[in-house]
Structure formats: C-alpha cells, structure tokens
Write a protein that holds these residues in place. Sequence first.
Motif, PDB file in Angstrom:
ATOM      1  N   ASN A 158     -17.003 -68.784  22.174  1.00 11.62           N
ATOM      2  CA  ASN A 158     -15.958 -69.372  22.993  1.00 11.62           C
ATOM      3  C   ASN A 158     -15.497 -68.316  23.958  1.00 11.62           C
ATOM      4  OD1 ASN A 158     -14.558 -71.834  23.661  1.00 11.62           O
ATOM      5  ND2 ASN A 158     -12.657 -71.052  23.155  1.00 11.62           N
ATOM      6  N   GLN A 159     -16.463 -67.649  24.664  1.00 16.02           N
ATOM      7  CA  GLN A 159     -16.047 -66.762  25.567  1.00 16.02           C
ATOM      8  C   GLN A 159     -17.168 -66.725  26.684  1.00 16.02           C
ATOM      9  OE1 GLN A 159     -14.497 -62.832  25.003  1.00 16.02           O
ATOM     10  NE2 GLN A 159     -13.693 -63.427  22.872  1.00 16.02           N
ATOM     11  N   PRO A 177     -14.141 -74.033  18.053  1.00 16.23           N
ATOM     12  CA  PRO A 177     -12.886 -74.121  17.872  1.00 16.23           C
ATOM     13  C   PRO A 177     -12.069 -73.832  19.304  1.00 16.23           C
ATOM     14  CG  PRO A 177     -13.645 -73.178  15.830  1.00 16.23           C
ATOM     15  CD  PRO A 177     -14.870 -73.324  17.087  1.00 16.23           C
ATOM     16  N   GLU A 178     -11.059 -74.541  19.801  1.00 19.22           N
ATOM     17  CA  GLU A 178     -10.472 -74.285  21.276  1.00 19.22           C
ATOM     18  C   GLU A 178     -11.330 -74.269  22.206  1.00 19.22           C
ATOM     19  OE1 GLU A 178      -7.379 -74.201  20.983  1.00 19.22           O
ATOM     20  OE2 GLU A 178      -7.323 -74.596  18.860  1.00 19.22           O
ATOM     21  N   GLY A 179     -12.774 -74.695  22.135  1.00 16.42           N
ATOM     22  CA  GLY A 179     -13.626 -74.837  23.038  1.00 16.42           C
ATOM     23  C   GLY A 179     -14.385 -75.808  23.369  1.00 16.42           C
ATOM     24  N   LEU A 180     -15.592 -75.674  23.882  1.00 19.22           N
ATOM     25  CA  LEU A 180     -16.424 -76.930  24.447  1.00 19.22           C
ATOM     26  C   LEU A 180     -17.348 -77.288  23.180  1.00 19.22           C
ATOM     27  CD1 LEU A 180     -17.393 -75.489  27.878  1.00 19.22           C
ATOM     28  CD2 LEU A 180     -15.449 -76.961  27.424  1.00 19.22           C
ATOM     29  N   THR A 181     -17.985 -78.574  23.511  1.00 17.85           N
ATOM     30  CA  THR A 181     -18.867 -79.057  22.396  1.00 17.85           C
ATOM     31  C   THR A 181     -20.442 -78.771  22.961  1.00 17.85           C
ATOM     32  OG1 THR A 181     -17.422 -80.477  21.479  1.00 17.85           O
ATOM     33  CG2 THR A 181     -19.746 -81.010  20.995  1.00 17.85           C
ATOM     34  N   MET A 182     -21.467 -78.375  22.076  1.00 15.51           N
ATOM     35  CA  MET A 182     -22.668 -78.435  22.381  1.00 15.51           C
ATOM     36  C   MET A 182     -23.511 -79.319  21.657  1.00 15.51           C
ATOM     37  SD  MET A 182     -26.033 -77.491  21.562  1.00 15.51           S
ATOM     38  CE  MET A 182     -25.531 -76.216  19.962  1.00 15.51           C
ATOM     39  N   THR A 183     -24.322 -80.327  22.168  1.00 17.32           N
ATOM     40  CA  THR A 183     -25.044 -81.391  21.366  1.00 17.32           C
ATOM     41  C   THR A 183     -26.332 -81.299  21.692  1.00 17.32           C
ATOM     42  OG1 THR A 183     -22.965 -82.793  21.375  1.00 17.32           O
ATOM     43  CG2 THR A 183     -25.201 -84.035  21.274  1.00 17.32           C
ATOM     44  N   LEU A 207     -23.946 -79.274  27.065  1.00 17.82           N
ATOM     45  CA  LEU A 207     -22.579 -78.724  27.002  1.00 17.82           C
ATOM     46  C   LEU A 207     -21.645 -79.506  27.580  1.00 17.82           C
ATOM     47  CD1 LEU A 207     -21.126 -76.206  25.907  1.00 17.82           C
ATOM     48  CD2 LEU A 207     -21.497 -75.086  28.128  1.00 17.82           C
ATOM     49  N   HIS A 208     -20.657 -80.045  26.857  1.00 17.38           N
ATOM     50  CA  HIS A 208     -19.683 -81.060  27.284  1.00 17.38           C
ATOM     51  C   HIS A 208     -18.295 -80.720  26.686  1.00 17.38           C
ATOM     52  CE1 HIS A 208     -20.225 -83.583  23.712  1.00 17.38           C
ATOM     53  NE2 HIS A 208     -21.462 -83.085  23.774  1.00 17.38           N
ATOM     54  N   GLU A 209     -17.403 -81.372  27.251  1.00 17.97           N
ATOM     55  CA  GLU A 209     -15.927 -81.199  27.018  1.00 17.97           C
ATOM     56  C   GLU A 209     -15.747 -81.939  25.579  1.00 17.97           C
ATOM     57  OE1 GLU A 209     -13.701 -82.746  30.282  1.00 17.97           O
ATOM     58  OE2 GLU A 209     -13.003 -80.476  30.613  1.00 17.97           O
TER      59      GLU A 209
END
Length: 201
Positions: free
Chosen positions: A13-14, A110-116, A94-96
């Motif tokens: 998440n960086q 966690p506390e970041g974005l979602t990768m599908t 990569l999406h919110e």
Amino acid sequence: MAPISDLSNHLANQFLIAMPGLADPNFEGTVIYLFEHTERGAMGLVVNRPTEVDLAMLFDKVEVEFKSKSETALLLNQAVYFGGPVQIERGFVLHESGSDTVYSSSLTVPEGLTMTTSKDVLEAVAAGTGPSKFLMTLGYAGWGAGQLEKEITLNDWINVPLSREQMANIIFDTPSAQRYERTMSHLGFDPSCLSGEAGHA
C-alpha cells in the motif's frame, strides 16, 4: 537492514519510485503501486506507463461485449498500462475499494486499493456496473524474497507512503505523464537533484 520477517507487509500500500540510477528499461522512470509485500517477496503494478492498447482492443481480444451507453467512447479509449514484465499476457485491474460488488479473484490491500484479476470485473465495466475509477494493466512487477529490500539499499527505489485518497488521486485523476513528479512532490524535493549513486540523495 532489518530481518525480512520484520518487513512483512511493511511496504504494501505504498508507491515505489524508480531512482535515476535504475537503468532497467522495464522500470526506468516508473511509479509502482505495491499491493503485496511479505517475507516471500513483493508484487506491484506500474501506474504511469500507458501502452498503445486501449480498452476497446482489450475487450475485443477477451470477447467482452461493451453494453454500457454512458461515457462509452471515453472508456473504450482509455489506455491499458504496462504493469510490469511478469505475466504480460495477464490482466490486472487496480480500482478503489469499498464497493458492494465482489469479484471472483480480488486482493484488497488494508487501508488501500483493490487489485482484481478475474474477467468478471471487465464484464462489470462493460455493463456499466463496474468500478467507476480503475486502471487496467497487462503484467505486473515482482520481486523474490529479500530482492526488493536489497534494491532499496542500492538506491534503485524510494518508497512513498501516502493516504488512500492521495494514491487514488495520483493513479486515477492525474495524467500519466505527471504521476512520477506528483508522487515525488510528496517527498518535498526535486527528483532531478537525486544522485544515482547508492547511499546518496
């Protein structure tokens, strides 16, 4: 350098920014969003290198019919990005996070974005029910156990921790050509002043 076990998920998440001394053409001038970093290694997506492939071409290749009428042209012309040199035939979206929609194969940081990685997210986009903001890549960037940590000590990369809102703004709302400078600006210094030599900035 801290033990690998102490660094597990430390950089997930960086952003990673390629330093001037990094000569690898796959990563020169890139910004990478890290979605996984464990003792087994790290994975991320390059977010500032659009390809000549657009969504219209990709949807045609994977046989997904675009059904949405709203903003059709804008979406179909959206660039597909080079996500990294590993599995370049595979798509990563990569999406919110925070949507009620659950896809078949997703990783939410966690506390970041979602990768599908599952096709159903593309089908949702085509139907107008997918994430409103997303970045589609082919391939990903990967590091083996301890490899990324070593490259950071060699001054190949610098990590940039930001809030989810700041990261989303850079990835989804900032033109791709400006993402490197925008990410670097959060560190408070000019990237052109950086040395390519290990241990010096």
